[in-house]
Design a protein around this motif. Structure first.
Motif, PDB file in Angstrom:
ATOM      1  N   CYS A  41       0.855  -1.183   0.000  1.00 62.09           N
ATOM      2  CA  CYS A  41       0.000   0.000   0.000  1.00 62.09           C
ATOM      3  C   CYS A  41       0.895   1.238   0.000  1.00 62.09           C
ATOM      4  N   ALA A  42       0.610   2.142  -0.908  1.00 69.36           N
ATOM      5  CA  ALA A  42       1.427   3.354  -1.058  1.00 69.36           C
ATOM      6  C   ALA A  42       1.264   4.320   0.111  1.00 69.36           C
ATOM      7  N   VAL A  43       0.319   4.062   1.015  1.00 69.12           N
ATOM      8  CA  VAL A  43       0.114   4.932   2.185  1.00 69.12           C
ATOM      9  C   VAL A  43       0.602   4.274   3.467  1.00 69.12           C
ATOM     10  N   ALA A  66      -0.188   2.930  -8.295  1.00 70.61           N
ATOM     11  CA  ALA A  66      -0.075   2.857  -6.841  1.00 70.61           C
ATOM     12  C   ALA A  66      -1.215   1.952  -6.383  1.00 70.61           C
ATOM     13  N   PHE A  68      -3.377   0.001  -3.100  1.00 63.96           N
ATOM     14  CA  PHE A  68      -3.810   0.325  -1.740  1.00 63.96           C
ATOM     15  C   PHE A  68      -4.580  -0.849  -1.152  1.00 63.96           C
ATOM     16  N   ASP A  73      -7.264   4.531   2.152  1.00 63.97           N
ATOM     17  CA  ASP A  73      -5.865   4.885   1.875  1.00 63.97           C
ATOM     18  C   ASP A  73      -5.716   5.439   0.457  1.00 63.97           C
ATOM     19  N   LYS A  76      -6.644   9.012   0.704  1.00 61.29           N
ATOM     20  CA  LYS A  76      -5.575   9.784   1.363  1.00 61.29           C
ATOM     21  C   LYS A  76      -4.494  10.140   0.352  1.00 61.29           C
ATOM     22  N   TYR A  77      -4.103   9.168  -0.446  1.00 64.87           N
ATOM     23  CA  TYR A  77      -3.075   9.361  -1.465  1.00 64.87           C
ATOM     24  C   TYR A  77      -3.564  10.346  -2.528  1.00 64.87           C
ATOM     25  N   TYR A  78      -4.769  10.126  -3.025  1.00 67.31           N
ATOM     26  CA  TYR A  78      -5.339  10.957  -4.087  1.00 67.31           C
ATOM     27  C   TYR A  78      -5.461  12.418  -3.644  1.00 67.31           C
ATOM     28  N   LEU A  81      -1.698  13.967  -3.087  1.00 68.53           N
ATOM     29  CA  LEU A  81      -0.773  13.430  -4.082  1.00 68.53           C
ATOM     30  C   LEU A  81       0.625  14.029  -3.938  1.00 68.53           C
ATOM     31  N   TYR A  84       2.526  12.063  -1.162  1.00 66.29           N
ATOM     32  CA  TYR A  84       2.872  10.666  -1.406  1.00 66.29           C
ATOM     33  C   TYR A  84       3.619  10.434  -2.717  1.00 66.29           C
TER      34      TYR A  84
END
Length: 166
Positions: A41-43, A66, A68, A73, A76-78, A81, A84
């Motif tokens: 997961c990228a987060v 990416a 998730f 999550d 959160k990433y979006y 951006l 992350y």
């Protein structure tokens, strides 16, 4: 003369067939990535493949992605951006996918309805539950004590950080 007409007709049919099978590749539509066993997961860093019913993805125009372990999550990433993936811009995003709750299929995240505050927990606890239709979202909200139904553009960091009282 008759042979020329037949040959011309066959050439048109072949052209139309080639057009039909190649136009989808021109449309720019990008499908979900094949998640690998070691994708994290990228987060949060959790291994994503272990949580197939919760997988979400952001696919970039350069074919990188990416992955998730849940929609929360991914959002959160979006929404952050630049935190992350500082080298990426929202204009680099080709597609966003979430696993739809009832079908367990990756679907266009921007078309989903998200139920917040339900008693269904994801790998990281509280989760936004993606369902394909508003009617399904209303039923899910009722059946699982959800608190709100949100569409993609309505989701903010505040929604992600909010602890819905149970």
């Amino acid at each position: 003369m008759k042979r020329e007409r037949i040959a011309g007709g066959m050439a048109r049919i072949c052209f139309i067939f080639l057009l039909i099978i190649t136009v989808p590749s021109w449309s720019g539509a990008v499908g979900p990535a094949e998640v690998k066993k070691d994708d994290r997961c990228a987060v949060c860093g959790m291994f994503v493949a272990k949580y197939k019913p919760w997988i979400a993805q952001i696919i970039f125009s350069d074919n990188s992605y990416a992955a998730f372990d849940g929609p929360k999550d991914m959002f959160k990433y979006y929404l952050q951006l630049n935190k992350y993936a500082p080298a990426k811009k929202h204009s680099d995003i080709a597609a966003v996918y979430v696993t739809e709750y009832y079908s367990a299929r990756l679907m266009d995240a921007k078309k989903m309805f998200y139920v917040a505050g339900s008693n269904v927990l994801g790998p990281m606890g509280d989760e936004l539950i993606p369902v394909a239709s508003e009617q399904q979202a209303k039923e899910f909200l009722k059946d699982h004590k959800g608190k709100a139904i949100l569409k993609f553009p309505e989701i903010t960091l505040e929604h992600l950080l909010r602890s819905y009282e149970r």
